[in-house]
Design a protein around this motif. Structure first.
Motif, PDB file in Angstrom:
ATOM      1  N   CYS A  73      97.116 -75.168  31.144  1.00  0.00           N
ATOM      2  CA  CYS A  73      97.942 -75.506  32.032  1.00  0.00           C
ATOM      3  C   CYS A  73      97.973 -75.030  33.838  1.00  0.00           C
ATOM      4  N   PRO A  74      98.138 -75.821  34.700  1.00  0.00           N
ATOM      5  CA  PRO A  74      98.261 -75.369  35.948  1.00  0.00           C
ATOM      6  C   PRO A  74      98.922 -73.900  36.191  1.00  0.00           C
ATOM      7  N   ASN A  75      98.206 -73.053  36.886  1.00  0.00           N
ATOM      8  CA  ASN A  75      98.422 -71.703  37.118  1.00  0.00           C
ATOM      9  C   ASN A  75      98.734 -70.695  35.548  1.00  0.00           C
ATOM     10  N   ASN A  76      98.083 -71.213  34.737  1.00  0.00           N
ATOM     11  CA  ASN A  76      98.283 -70.132  33.308  1.00  0.00           C
ATOM     12  C   ASN A  76      96.847 -70.010  33.056  1.00  0.00           C
ATOM     13  N   PRO A  77      96.274 -68.792  33.334  1.00  0.00           N
ATOM     14  CA  PRO A  77      95.046 -68.297  33.170  1.00  0.00           C
ATOM     15  C   PRO A  77      94.587 -68.321  31.659  1.00  0.00           C
ATOM     16  N   PHE A  78      93.334 -68.553  31.582  1.00  0.00           N
ATOM     17  CA  PHE A  78      92.894 -68.590  30.187  1.00  0.00           C
ATOM     18  C   PHE A  78      91.396 -67.810  30.278  1.00  0.00           C
ATOM     19  N   TYR A 134     103.891 -69.857  28.471  1.00  0.00           N
ATOM     20  CA  TYR A 134     103.505 -69.130  29.501  1.00  0.00           C
ATOM     21  C   TYR A 134     103.876 -67.409  29.260  1.00  0.00           C
ATOM     22  N   LEU A 135     103.197 -66.948  29.948  1.00  0.00           N
ATOM     23  CA  LEU A 135     103.231 -65.342  29.835  1.00  0.00           C
ATOM     24  C   LEU A 135     102.944 -64.734  31.402  1.00  0.00           C
TER      25      LEU A 135
END
Length: 317
Positions: free
Chosen positions: A45-50, A136-137
């Motif tokens: 997802c956007p702006n959710n680092p992986f 999200y975290l």
């Protein structure tokens, strides 16, 4: 002056160290396979680092990885090109963050082109369609206090948790129902587009733990005390009337940090160190007029999660 020198040296080291970790350079090596492992690829997802991990199989059959701290591949040997996102190496992990404003109506794909700079003919390429219903975290837990170093030292106190304000607005867009989420704390501002079907949006704003005290260095010497845990954080969620129906998605951790352990004494005449105190809730007060009299009202200022409803702009950015 010395303190400033050490601070600047530490910042320089932290800047370049993540890109230099790994003891095995691929320069001059013959490789049979170049692989990239993407964590949770089916839901990005956007702006959710992986996280990504690079694995390389050498001609002799040895497999080396960026995840290996001691004998792994240095991130400095790897090129990570990201369209619609950004890459950041952190020690043995490599994080990719899709751009925050990628909407379903626009370009919702993330393009990756990853390869060894010494083996450009073996690239890993991926065209990833973004989702909007991730878990999200936002981890902004306060720093822990350092444990004592040397002889008979006390542990340092943990830092206090953050004061975070979050605004949520429901967008009137076609297709996937989206929530615009604006997070502010300290001098930072973060933006998210979150599906109304998302499982969870969690903010970790806990206080930092206290450091442990040192054990006695010799007979008859008292041990060091543990540091106190940092005070808890405080998160305020502010919903527009259109977004309040999705309140259950938004959660937070705001507890205080744990006190550090006191050191152990050595010898009959020495005392054990005291344990540090756990982080306590801070309070705030304000004056209200009740029945014609001024009353001082005390309410928790930190260590709570507040949910409010306000009229917000149709777009938060």
């Amino acid at each position: 002056m010395k303190k400033m020198f050490y601070l600047l040296s530490g910042l320089i080291l932290l800047t370049f160290l993540p890109a230099c970790l790994g003891t095995k350079s691929l320069k001059g090596e013959k490789i049979k396979k170049f692989q990239v492992k993407i964590k949770n690829e089916s839901k990005i997802c956007p702006n959710n680092p992986f996280n990504i991990e690079v694995k390389v199989t050498l001609s002799n059959g040895d497999v080396i990885s960026t995840a290996d701290f001691v004998r792994g591949v240095a991130w400095g040997d790897i090129v990570v090109d990201v369209k619609n996102g950004r890459f950041e190496p952190r020690y043995t992990k490599g994080f990719i963050t899709p751009n925050e404003k990628l909407t379903p109506e626009g370009d919702t794909f993330l393009d990756l082109n990853i390869y060894s700079k010494y083996h450009k003919n073996m690239p890993f390429k991926r065209h990833i369609k973004l989702k909007y219903d991730c878990k999200y975290l936002l981890d902004i837990k306060a720093e822990n206090g350092d444990s004592a170093r040397g002889q008979n030292g006390n542990g340092l106190n943990g830092e206090n948790g953050k004061n975070v304000v979050v605004k949520i607005q429901k967008l009137e867009n076609e297709g996937i129902p989206l929530l615009q989420v604006l997070v502010k704390y300290d001098k930072y501002e973060k933006k998210y587009l979150v599906s109304t079907a998302s499982e969870e949006f969690l903010i970790d704003a806990r206080g930092g733990n206290g450091g442990n005290g040192a054990d006695s260095s010799r007979d008859g010497v008292n041990a060091g005390n543990g540091g106190n845990g940092g005070g808890p954080g405080h998160v305020t969620y502010i919903f527009s009337p259109k977004s309040i129906a999705y309140k259950s998605i938004f959660k937070a951790k705001v507890s205080g940090g744990q006190g550090g352990q006191g050191g152990k004494a050595n010898g009959k005449n020495a005392k054990n160190g005291k344990n540090g105190k756990n982080g306590e809730t801070f309070f705030k007060s304000h004056v209200e007029v009740r029945n014609g009299k001024k009353v001082n009202v005390i309410t928790p200022g930190f260590g709570t999660v507040d949910y409010e409803t306000q009229k917000l702009p149709d777009s938060l950015w």
